[in-house]
Motif scaffolding. Sequence first.
Motif, PDB file in Angstrom:
ATOM      1  N   TYR A   1      25.028  -4.160 -25.731  1.00  0.00           N
ATOM      2  CA  TYR A   1      23.856  -4.713 -25.052  1.00  0.00           C
ATOM      3  C   TYR A   1      24.161  -6.059 -24.386  1.00  0.00           C
ATOM      4  CZ  TYR A   1      21.620  -1.216 -27.992  1.00  0.00           C
ATOM      5  OH  TYR A   1      21.284  -0.038 -28.618  1.00  0.00           O
ATOM      6  N   GLY A   2      25.435  -6.455 -24.409  1.00  0.00           N
ATOM      7  CA  GLY A   2      25.823  -7.706 -23.783  1.00  0.00           C
ATOM      8  C   GLY A   2      25.574  -8.938 -24.632  1.00  0.00           C
ATOM      9  N   ARG A   3      25.288  -8.767 -25.926  1.00  0.00           N
ATOM     10  CA  ARG A   3      25.025  -9.901 -26.811  1.00  0.00           C
ATOM     11  C   ARG A   3      26.291 -10.262 -27.586  1.00  0.00           C
ATOM     12  NH1 ARG A   3      20.364  -6.979 -30.156  1.00  0.00           N
ATOM     13  NH2 ARG A   3      22.252  -5.741 -30.536  1.00  0.00           N
ATOM     14  N   LEU A   4      26.593 -11.541 -27.655  1.00  0.00           N
ATOM     15  CA  LEU A   4      27.737 -11.981 -28.438  1.00  0.00           C
ATOM     16  C   LEU A   4      27.317 -12.127 -29.899  1.00  0.00           C
ATOM     17  CD1 LEU A   4      30.698 -13.049 -28.388  1.00  0.00           C
ATOM     18  CD2 LEU A   4      29.700 -15.351 -28.272  1.00  0.00           C
ATOM     19  N   PRO A   5      27.876 -11.344 -30.820  1.00  0.00           N
ATOM     20  CA  PRO A   5      27.544 -11.512 -32.236  1.00  0.00           C
ATOM     21  C   PRO A   5      28.273 -12.717 -32.810  1.00  0.00           C
ATOM     22  CG  PRO A   5      29.108  -9.716 -31.965  1.00  0.00           C
ATOM     23  CD  PRO A   5      28.784 -10.208 -30.586  1.00  0.00           C
ATOM     24  N   ALA A   6      27.532 -13.623 -33.416  1.00  0.00           N
ATOM     25  CA  ALA A   6      28.151 -14.858 -33.907  1.00  0.00           C
ATOM     26  C   ALA A   6      27.336 -15.457 -35.035  1.00  0.00           C
ATOM     27  CB  ALA A   6      28.271 -15.879 -32.767  1.00  0.00           C
ATOM     28  N   GLN A   7      28.028 -16.181 -35.897  1.00  0.00           N
ATOM     29  CA  GLN A   7      27.375 -17.050 -36.856  1.00  0.00           C
ATOM     30  C   GLN A   7      27.006 -18.337 -36.122  1.00  0.00           C
ATOM     31  OE1 GLN A   7      26.586 -16.374 -40.040  1.00  0.00           O
ATOM     32  NE2 GLN A   7      27.529 -14.327 -40.050  1.00  0.00           N
ATOM     33  N   ALA A   8      25.791 -18.814 -36.331  1.00  0.00           N
ATOM     34  CA  ALA A   8      25.273 -19.924 -35.530  1.00  0.00           C
ATOM     35  C   ALA A   8      24.988 -21.139 -36.405  1.00  0.00           C
ATOM     36  CB  ALA A   8      23.998 -19.500 -34.805  1.00  0.00           C
TER      37      ALA A   8
ATOM     38  N   ALA B   1      18.168 -21.724 -24.421  1.00  0.00           N
ATOM     39  CA  ALA B   1      17.127 -21.752 -23.398  1.00  0.00           C
ATOM     40  C   ALA B   1      15.907 -20.959 -23.822  1.00  0.00           C
ATOM     41  CB  ALA B   1      17.665 -21.191 -22.082  1.00  0.00           C
ATOM     42  N   ALA B   2      16.121 -19.885 -24.615  1.00  0.00           N
ATOM     43  CA  ALA B   2      14.995 -19.034 -25.017  1.00  0.00           C
ATOM     44  C   ALA B   2      15.339 -18.321 -26.313  1.00  0.00           C
ATOM     45  CB  ALA B   2      14.667 -18.021 -23.925  1.00  0.00           C
ATOM     46  N   VAL B   3      14.321 -18.094 -27.137  1.00  0.00           N
ATOM     47  CA  VAL B   3      14.454 -17.286 -28.349  1.00  0.00           C
ATOM     48  C   VAL B   3      13.820 -15.928 -28.049  1.00  0.00           C
ATOM     49  CG1 VAL B   3      13.780 -17.046 -30.761  1.00  0.00           C
ATOM     50  CG2 VAL B   3      14.489 -19.288 -29.871  1.00  0.00           C
TER      51      VAL B   3
ATOM     52  N   GLU C   1      30.130 -22.906 -27.695  1.00  0.00           N
ATOM     53  CA  GLU C   1      28.907 -23.638 -27.992  1.00  0.00           C
ATOM     54  C   GLU C   1      27.989 -23.575 -26.778  1.00  0.00           C
ATOM     55  OE1 GLU C   1      30.287 -28.155 -26.948  1.00  0.00           O
ATOM     56  OE2 GLU C   1      30.753 -27.386 -28.940  1.00  0.00           O
ATOM     57  N   GLY C   2      26.790 -24.053 -26.922  1.00  0.00           N
ATOM     58  CA  GLY C   2      25.846 -24.049 -25.817  1.00  0.00           C
ATOM     59  C   GLY C   2      24.522 -24.638 -26.251  1.00  0.00           C
TER      60      GLY C   2
ATOM     61  N   ASP D   1      23.455 -21.029 -20.220  1.00  0.00           N
ATOM     62  CA  ASP D   1      24.418 -20.456 -19.274  1.00  0.00           C
ATOM     63  C   ASP D   1      24.228 -18.952 -19.083  1.00  0.00           C
ATOM     64  OD1 ASP D   1      25.403 -19.382 -21.622  1.00  0.00           O
ATOM     65  OD2 ASP D   1      27.266 -20.546 -21.613  1.00  0.00           O
ATOM     66  N   GLY D   2      23.165 -18.406 -19.681  1.00  0.00           N
ATOM     67  CA  GLY D   2      22.853 -16.997 -19.508  1.00  0.00           C
ATOM     68  C   GLY D   2      23.379 -16.086 -20.588  1.00  0.00           C
ATOM     69  N   ARG D   3      24.240 -16.570 -21.474  1.00  0.00           N
ATOM     70  CA  ARG D   3      24.769 -15.731 -22.544  1.00  0.00           C
ATOM     71  C   ARG D   3      23.676 -15.376 -23.551  1.00  0.00           C
ATOM     72  NH1 ARG D   3      29.477 -18.976 -25.163  1.00  0.00           N
ATOM     73  NH2 ARG D   3      28.166 -20.710 -24.441  1.00  0.00           N
ATOM     74  N   LEU D   4      23.709 -14.139 -24.016  1.00  0.00           N
ATOM     75  CA  LEU D   4      22.855 -13.712 -25.113  1.00  0.00           C
ATOM     76  C   LEU D   4      23.664 -13.752 -26.401  1.00  0.00           C
ATOM     77  CD1 LEU D   4      20.981 -10.619 -23.595  1.00  0.00           C
ATOM     78  CD2 LEU D   4      20.027 -12.883 -24.072  1.00  0.00           C
TER      79      LEU D   4
END
Length: 276
Positions: A101-108, A33-35, A29-30, A45-48
């Motif tokens: 690309y360093g992005r975590l794929p997730a259902q939100a 900070a930005a869309v 969870e988190g 925390d910097g995660r994409l």
Amino acid sequence: MTRLRPLLLLLALLLAAASPAERLPRLGEGRVAAVIDGDTVELEDGRLVRLAGIEAAKPPPGRETERRWPLAEAATAALKGLAAGRGVRLHGPDGTLPDRYGRLPAQAVGADGRWWQGELLAAGHARVRTLPDGRELAAEMLALEAAARDRGLGLWRTRAYAVRPADPQRLRRDIDSFQIVEGRVLRAEKRGGTVYLDFGEDWRSDVTARIGRDALRAFAKSGLDPLGLPAETIRVRGWIGEHYGPTIEVTHPEQIERLGQRPPAPAGESAGKDDE
């Protein structure tokens, strides 16, 4: 279809509100900070995080800086309304890793319980785009997409995102893009471990969906036999390439929707009001 519209709308509202994503394991969870765009956010925390299973409205490849793309701006604004500055719970299969690309794929799911993928699909800001290792909730997401498409919401008002007929001449304009293609399968043939679904009489120039050996194992587990599809009208979604004629590489069963044994809609019926 008229009778189905209220049912599709009710189903869409129920799915969006029920947060089916919470049936999946919790990945963390988190707070947002930005869309970044209509399907990507950055956490404090910097995660994409990339919203798994959907593709928000975006400019076509090569046209990102050519001009404004209002539908992409609307999708980004919609996600900001759901996510900006808010808490989010992330769900997905155990062991999910960031993409290249360093992005975590997730259902939100937001702190208010709203399922972000469901909200965007129900409003017509995105299309379903599953991956071989990211197919969770495909049925629920396809139902939401169908309801929005039936109502002509968001991107479904336009030719740019309309369902394409399996016409090789028209699809050549869509090479190197993600599309949803509808047509009647005339022939299904297995050659060298690969199944070819042909939508025309001449495989050397017509539209083809190609299902490789690895994908066929997933098809067998799902119970869908692609060799049984001739005479059926289907929708297939994927990246349009070219191998002889326009070709879609099918990597998992959720890319195919069976519409039954009926002729496809005339080409003009899938066109929207304008190019965007």
